[in-house]
Scaffold this motif. Structure first.
Motif, mmCIF file in Angstrom:
data_model
loop_
_atom_site.group_PDB
_atom_site.id
_atom_site.type_symbol
_atom_site.label_atom_id
_atom_site.label_comp_id
_atom_site.label_asym_id
_atom_site.label_seq_id
_atom_site.Cartn_x
_atom_site.Cartn_y
_atom_site.Cartn_z
ATOM 1 N N ALA A 101 31.413 -46.601 -93.072
ATOM 2 C CA ALA A 101 31.514 -45.117 -93.389
ATOM 3 C C ALA A 101 30.234 -44.502 -92.942
ATOM 4 O O ALA A 101 30.095 -43.389 -92.592
ATOM 5 C CB ALA A 101 32.080 -44.827 -94.593
ATOM 6 N N ARG A 130 34.196 -47.457 -84.680
ATOM 7 C CA ARG A 130 35.487 -47.398 -85.007
ATOM 8 C C ARG A 130 36.180 -48.738 -85.365
ATOM 9 O O ARG A 130 35.949 -49.645 -84.697
ATOM 10 C CB ARG A 130 36.330 -46.755 -83.964
ATOM 11 C CG ARG A 130 37.819 -46.528 -84.276
ATOM 12 C CD ARG A 130 38.313 -45.840 -82.872
ATOM 13 N NE ARG A 130 38.808 -46.719 -81.817
ATOM 14 C CZ ARG A 130 39.983 -47.370 -82.101
ATOM 15 N NH1 ARG A 130 40.792 -47.041 -83.046
ATOM 16 N NH2 ARG A 130 40.169 -48.231 -81.148
ATOM 17 N N ARG A 153 40.314 -50.370 -92.027
ATOM 18 C CA ARG A 153 40.157 -49.152 -91.417
ATOM 19 C C ARG A 153 40.884 -48.009 -92.538
ATOM 20 O O ARG A 153 39.883 -46.908 -92.713
ATOM 21 C CB ARG A 153 41.182 -49.264 -90.348
ATOM 22 C CG ARG A 153 41.306 -47.985 -89.417
ATOM 23 C CD ARG A 153 42.328 -48.038 -88.117
ATOM 24 N NE ARG A 153 43.496 -48.338 -88.471
ATOM 25 C CZ ARG A 153 43.996 -49.561 -88.039
ATOM 26 N NH1 ARG A 153 43.385 -50.529 -87.508
ATOM 27 N NH2 ARG A 153 45.513 -49.906 -88.657
ATOM 28 N N ASP A 154 41.602 -48.554 -93.369
ATOM 29 C CA ASP A 154 41.913 -47.316 -94.358
ATOM 30 C C ASP A 154 40.854 -46.913 -95.358
ATOM 31 O O ASP A 154 40.772 -45.673 -95.766
ATOM 32 C CB ASP A 154 43.294 -47.686 -95.223
ATOM 33 C CG ASP A 154 44.511 -47.902 -94.124
ATOM 34 O OD1 ASP A 154 44.516 -47.404 -93.139
ATOM 35 O OD2 ASP A 154 45.425 -48.630 -94.582
ATOM 36 N N GLU A 155 40.168 -48.027 -95.718
ATOM 37 C CA GLU A 155 39.030 -47.649 -96.588
ATOM 38 C C GLU A 155 37.905 -46.883 -96.035
ATOM 39 O O GLU A 155 37.493 -46.009 -96.719
ATOM 40 C CB GLU A 155 38.496 -49.365 -97.154
ATOM 41 C CG GLU A 155 39.235 -49.829 -98.176
ATOM 42 C CD GLU A 155 39.620 -49.160 -99.557
ATOM 43 O OE1 GLU A 155 38.567 -48.605 -99.657
ATOM 44 O OE2 GLU A 155 40.642 -49.357 -100.086
ATOM 45 N N VAL A 156 37.552 -47.108 -94.819
ATOM 46 C CA VAL A 156 36.544 -46.527 -94.178
ATOM 47 C C VAL A 156 37.208 -45.052 -93.943
ATOM 48 O O VAL A 156 36.370 -44.138 -94.320
ATOM 49 C CB VAL A 156 36.581 -46.951 -92.739
ATOM 50 C CG1 VAL A 156 35.353 -46.194 -92.095
ATOM 51 C CG2 VAL A 156 35.682 -48.320 -92.983
ATOM 52 N N ARG A 157 38.402 -44.802 -93.765
ATOM 53 C CA ARG A 157 38.773 -43.348 -93.477
ATOM 54 C C ARG A 157 38.771 -42.675 -94.976
ATOM 55 O O ARG A 157 38.481 -41.516 -94.952
ATOM 56 C CB ARG A 157 40.343 -43.645 -92.745
ATOM 57 C CG ARG A 157 40.399 -43.710 -91.233
ATOM 58 C CD ARG A 157 42.009 -43.923 -90.804
ATOM 59 N NE ARG A 157 41.874 -43.920 -89.749
ATOM 60 C CZ ARG A 157 43.257 -44.455 -88.998
ATOM 61 N NH1 ARG A 157 44.393 -44.436 -89.696
ATOM 62 N NH2 ARG A 157 43.243 -44.569 -87.696
ATOM 63 N N ARG A 158 39.206 -43.330 -95.907
ATOM 64 C CA ARG A 158 39.171 -42.820 -97.033
ATOM 65 C C ARG A 158 37.961 -42.293 -97.637
ATOM 66 O O ARG A 158 37.522 -41.101 -98.052
ATOM 67 C CB ARG A 158 39.799 -43.722 -98.169
ATOM 68 C CG ARG A 158 39.961 -43.160 -99.519
ATOM 69 C CD ARG A 158 40.520 -44.082 -100.555
ATOM 70 N NE ARG A 158 39.799 -45.082 -100.721
ATOM 71 C CZ ARG A 158 39.003 -45.451 -101.684
ATOM 72 N NH1 ARG A 158 38.660 -44.341 -102.266
ATOM 73 N NH2 ARG A 158 38.299 -46.552 -101.846
ATOM 74 N N ARG A 159 36.729 -42.956 -97.084
ATOM 75 C CA ARG A 159 35.385 -42.345 -97.611
ATOM 76 C C ARG A 159 35.056 -41.463 -96.637
ATOM 77 O O ARG A 159 34.355 -40.360 -97.131
ATOM 78 C CB ARG A 159 34.492 -43.653 -97.239
ATOM 79 C CG ARG A 159 34.595 -44.803 -98.382
ATOM 80 C CD ARG A 159 34.125 -46.279 -97.858
ATOM 81 N NE ARG A 159 33.996 -47.427 -99.080
ATOM 82 C CZ ARG A 159 35.072 -47.819 -99.629
ATOM 83 N NH1 ARG A 159 36.208 -47.573 -99.253
ATOM 84 N NH2 ARG A 159 34.953 -48.740 -100.610
ATOM 85 N N LEU A 160 35.437 -41.391 -95.504
ATOM 86 C CA LEU A 160 34.964 -40.529 -94.580
ATOM 87 C C LEU A 160 35.755 -39.069 -94.794
ATOM 88 O O LEU A 160 34.981 -37.938 -94.825
ATOM 89 C CB LEU A 160 35.396 -40.729 -93.207
ATOM 90 C CG LEU A 160 34.472 -41.826 -92.409
ATOM 91 C CD1 LEU A 160 34.969 -42.257 -91.090
ATOM 92 C CD2 LEU A 160 33.229 -41.473 -92.481
ATOM 93 N N ARG A 161 36.945 -39.262 -95.345
ATOM 94 C CA ARG A 161 37.733 -38.054 -95.827
ATOM 95 C C ARG A 161 36.996 -37.379 -96.984
ATOM 96 O O ARG A 161 36.848 -36.131 -97.179
ATOM 97 C CB ARG A 161 39.180 -38.250 -96.002
ATOM 98 C CG ARG A 161 39.997 -38.211 -94.774
ATOM 99 C CD ARG A 161 41.456 -38.300 -95.130
ATOM 100 N NE ARG A 161 41.792 -39.366 -95.909
ATOM 101 C CZ ARG A 161 42.491 -40.601 -95.111
ATOM 102 N NH1 ARG A 161 42.347 -40.425 -94.004
ATOM 103 N NH2 ARG A 161 42.728 -41.614 -95.960
#
Length: 331
Positions: free
Chosen positions: A298, A305, A313-321
């Motif tokens: 992240a 990507r 992938r879900d954990e990275v997206r959660r941090r970016l959000r």
């Protein structure tokens, strides 16, 4: 091997001694010279470790240093470059030369000279100096002292020192440990056997007294004071514990890899390509902890990507959000 010798030959000190030796000569050192001269390998050999075990230890150490950014060069035979049996290894000091356009004020130079003086006294331990003398006695020119290189090993967490003391004294230790997803920490009680650094993060390896099984704990997840109890344990349990800890972390990383697409020429590409292997859709990078790896990925933002696994992938997206939401709230 005595307890004092085992403490003196901790993995992190062996790594430092190896860097010192590889930086001390331009012509490079053969594997046999390293295993017979550098403190940490030499003592293991004298205590009965097989050459095969020492060679595997050296290969692991070499990869760990490269992952930390230490540019270890392999110099093969010019006539047979693929034959590495007599290959020599070195760390080129030119990698650490400052660009000519960088200048310093007199005050800055004074501070740097002071820091260099402290490093010059501290960087070469008695074992490291002994190793350089042994290498020099073989007719290999060495440059001593080595000043101006500081290994990029992560700073120790506050729990490092008391755990190291517990290991040296063979005492049971307790600490509050917070796993990802848990709201409150849980007190762990272990016989600490070794401290192991892997991919820039420190772990304590020991026997969890609640289940009487060996476990590895990430120091960054220890959220309170480490208490060293008066309960002791057999010092023999520490023999080979550091190697077992690293082997366990490496085995775990091999079992779980991430498929990543990385933009070339970026910081993410520089760091991740060192640890990964090419794949049809990018690179595959092994990892130990999905949450720790998600933090790292992240931090690169759009440079990388995650293709697989979905959980990462879900954990990275959660941090970016979360970062995006925080940035929006601050405006």
């Amino acid at each position: 091997m005595s307890a004092s010798t085992a403490a003196r030959n901790a993995p992190e000190e062996r790594l430092l001694n190896l860097v010192v030796a590889l930086m001390a000569t331009d012509q490079g050192l053969t594997k046999d010279t390293i295993l017979g001269s550098v403190s940490g390998y030499r003592e293991q050999g004298e205590s009965g470790a097989s050459k095969d075990a020492l060679e595997k230890m050296f290969e692991r150490d070499k990869e760990r240093l490269r992952a930390l950014g230490v540019p270890i060069e392999t110099i093969g035979d010019r006539l047979e470059p693929d034959d590495l049996r007599q290959a020599r290894y070195r760390v080129p000091t030119s990698e650490y030369a400052l660009p000519e356009e960088i200048t310093f004020t007199p005050e800055e130079i004074a501070v740097l000279n002071l820091a260099a003086g402290v490093w010059g006294e501290a960087s070469l331990s008695a074992d490291a100096r002994s190793g350089l003398r042994k290498i020099g006695s073989l007719g290999i020119t060495v440059d001593e002292p080595i000043i101006g290189y500081s290994p990029r090993i992560s700073l120790h967490e506050g729990s490092f020192a008391p755990l190291q003391r517990a290991i040296e004294q063979c005492r049971v230790a307790t600490f509050p440990y917070l796993k990802p997803g848990d709201e409150t920490p849980r007190t762990r009680r272990i016989r600490p056997l070794a401290l192991a650094e892997y991919e820039g993060r420190w772990h304590v390896y020991g026997i969890d007294t609640e289940i009487e099984q060996e476990r590895t704990f990430l120091l960054s997840r220890i959220v309170g004071a480490v208490k060293v109890t008066r309960e002791s344990f057999d010092a023999g349990l520490r023999e080979g514990a550091g190697e077992r800890a690293l082997q366990g972390l490496e085995d775990l990383a091999r079992r779980q890899t991430a498929l990543l697409e990385v933009h070339p020429g970026t910081e993410a590409a520089l760091r991740l390509h060192r640890r990964g292997v090419p794949a049809l859709q990018g690179i595959r990078v092994p990892f130990v902890d999905v949450h720790i790896f998600a933090d790292e990925l992240a931090s690169y933002g759009p440079e990388v990507r995650v293709v697989d696994p979905p959980a990462l992938r879900d954990e990275v997206r959660r941090r970016l959000r979360a970062a995006l939401d925080m940035n929006g709230a601050a405006r």
